[in-house]
Enzyme design. Structure first.
Site, mmCIF file in Angstrom:
data_model
loop_
_atom_site.group_PDB
_atom_site.id
_atom_site.type_symbol
_atom_site.label_atom_id
_atom_site.label_comp_id
_atom_site.label_asym_id
_atom_site.label_seq_id
_atom_site.Cartn_x
_atom_site.Cartn_y
_atom_site.Cartn_z
ATOM 1 N N SER A 165 14.220 -17.478 -4.607
ATOM 2 C CA SER A 165 13.629 -16.256 -4.055
ATOM 3 C C SER A 165 13.618 -15.056 -5.055
ATOM 4 C CB SER A 165 14.416 -16.078 -2.832
ATOM 5 O OG SER A 165 13.959 -14.639 -2.380
ATOM 6 N N TYR A 191 23.476 -13.745 -0.776
ATOM 7 C CA TYR A 191 22.098 -14.431 -0.818
ATOM 8 C C TYR A 191 21.720 -14.509 -2.235
ATOM 9 C CZ TYR A 191 17.246 -16.211 0.359
ATOM 10 O OH TYR A 191 16.160 -16.697 0.513
#
Length: 352
Positions: A165, A191
């Protein structure tokens, strides 16, 4: 179609608006076997659909087997390919990961490490590992290592695709406290760290296993409305949507193009994006089929045959992160020393 290079950067004829079906059109994966983790929802479904649509035997490795079986039936009906199977997999449970790897027989040509969690509250596995790092990186690391023999048995050209990501830009791997035992937990830092680990994993896997005919690449799928963002508040979704709109406006030379709709980088919940023109702008919202395009490209396209250890977005190799910090790849994610250190630390953690 032929991939091009710009100062050794891999470029293809595809872009942010391309779909998974488009990037594999004309490819024949008959006789090849693929595993897609998280294949029962979001871009995992569309990745599996694209691979099955061109003849691959696809296994959906999923936590919810009943949901996986429903998706498998839909894919068989949609593609006419009867070779779509389901296998149980909980990436946060190392016993589940080992069971899948041990049960696999025969060669494996394509492994798409797609499943993940995002920005969730602090949680820990039975080992005490922080849940995002455990799921997004360690689960896939253990699965891939467990399937190394099957990948090598493919006889060359085996591909590992790691869904990362743009959130990797937020955070390098904090090797002194990976699992937030001493520092205050921040869901976005956690994350981002796990997504950096995904890229570093692809870098080091290629270095170690290329001689066995196995390569890996990582990717940012884009801003997609999926259930990955189920832990986000309405305000967080709003901020992400504003960021997507700003990215599209910047690609238009600063001209506003309306509010982008959808969720965070890497896929989230929220209102579904419309795709269309906005999806062809870097950073714009995408449909799940568009979000799966880069995964499908790296899994199956001859345009990236033999390519490994790189990070892609919008179906092309990413450039170094720009001044706006929204897109591109961070130097810390491609650092070979960090990649080796992560591999070694991960090996110790999983006891391999």
């Amino acid at each position: 179609m032929v991939a091009g290079r710009a100062a050794d950067r891999i470029l293809t004829p595809f872009d942010a608006g391309s779909t998974a079906a488009e990037v594999v059109a004309g490819t024949d994966l008959g006789g090849r076997r693929a595993v897609v983790t998280g294949g029962s929802s979001g871009i995992g479904v569309e990745t599996a659909r694209a691979l099955a649509g061109v003849g691959a035997a696809v296994t959906l490795a999923v936590r919810d087997v009943a949901a996986g079986e429903r998706v498998a039936a839909d894919l068989v009906a949609a593609t006419g390919n009867p070779d779509v199977a389901v296998a149980p997999l909980d990436l946060a449970d190392q016993a589940s990961v080992r069971a899948l790897a041990a049960a696999w027989t025969g060669p494996l040509h394509i492994l798409v490490n797609n499943a993940g969690v995002m920005a969730c509250p602090l949680g820990r596995t039975a080992e005490g590992w922080e849940r995002q790092f455990a799921t997004n990186h360690l689960g896939h690391f253990a699965l891939t290592v467990g399937l190394r023999g099957a990948l090598a048995a493919a006889g060359g050209g085996a591909r590992v695709v790691v869904v990362s990501s743009a959130a990797h830009l937020r955070q390098a791997v904090h090797f002194d406290d990976i699992h937030f035992n001493a520092r205050e937990y921040n869901p976005w830092m956690a994350y981002g760290q796990s997504k950096t680990a995904n890229v570093l994993f692809a870098v080091e896997l290629t270095r170690r296993w290329a001689d066995d005919g196995i390569t890996a690449n990582a990717l940012h799928p884009g801003i997609i409305a999926t259930n990955l963002g189920r832990h986000l508040s309405r305000e967080e979704l709003k901020r992400i949507s504003i960021g997507a709109a700003a990215a599209v406006a910047a690609s238009r030379g600063g001209q506003p193009g309306g509010a982008a709709r959808g969720g965070a980088s890497g896929g989230t919940g929220g209102e579904a994006p419309t795709g269309g023109e906005g999806a062809r702008r870097p950073g714009g919202p995408k449909s799940p089929a568009q979000g799966a395009a880069t995964s499908a490209l790296l899994a199956a396209s001859p345009l990236v045959e033999g390519v490994g250890g790189r990070y892609f977005e919008d179906c092309n190799e990413a450039e170094p992160v720009g001044r706006d910090g929204r897109l591109g790849v961070a130097a810390h994610a491609l650092d070979p020393e960090a990649a080796t250190r992560l591999w070694e630390a991960s090996t110790v953690m999983i006891g391999s």
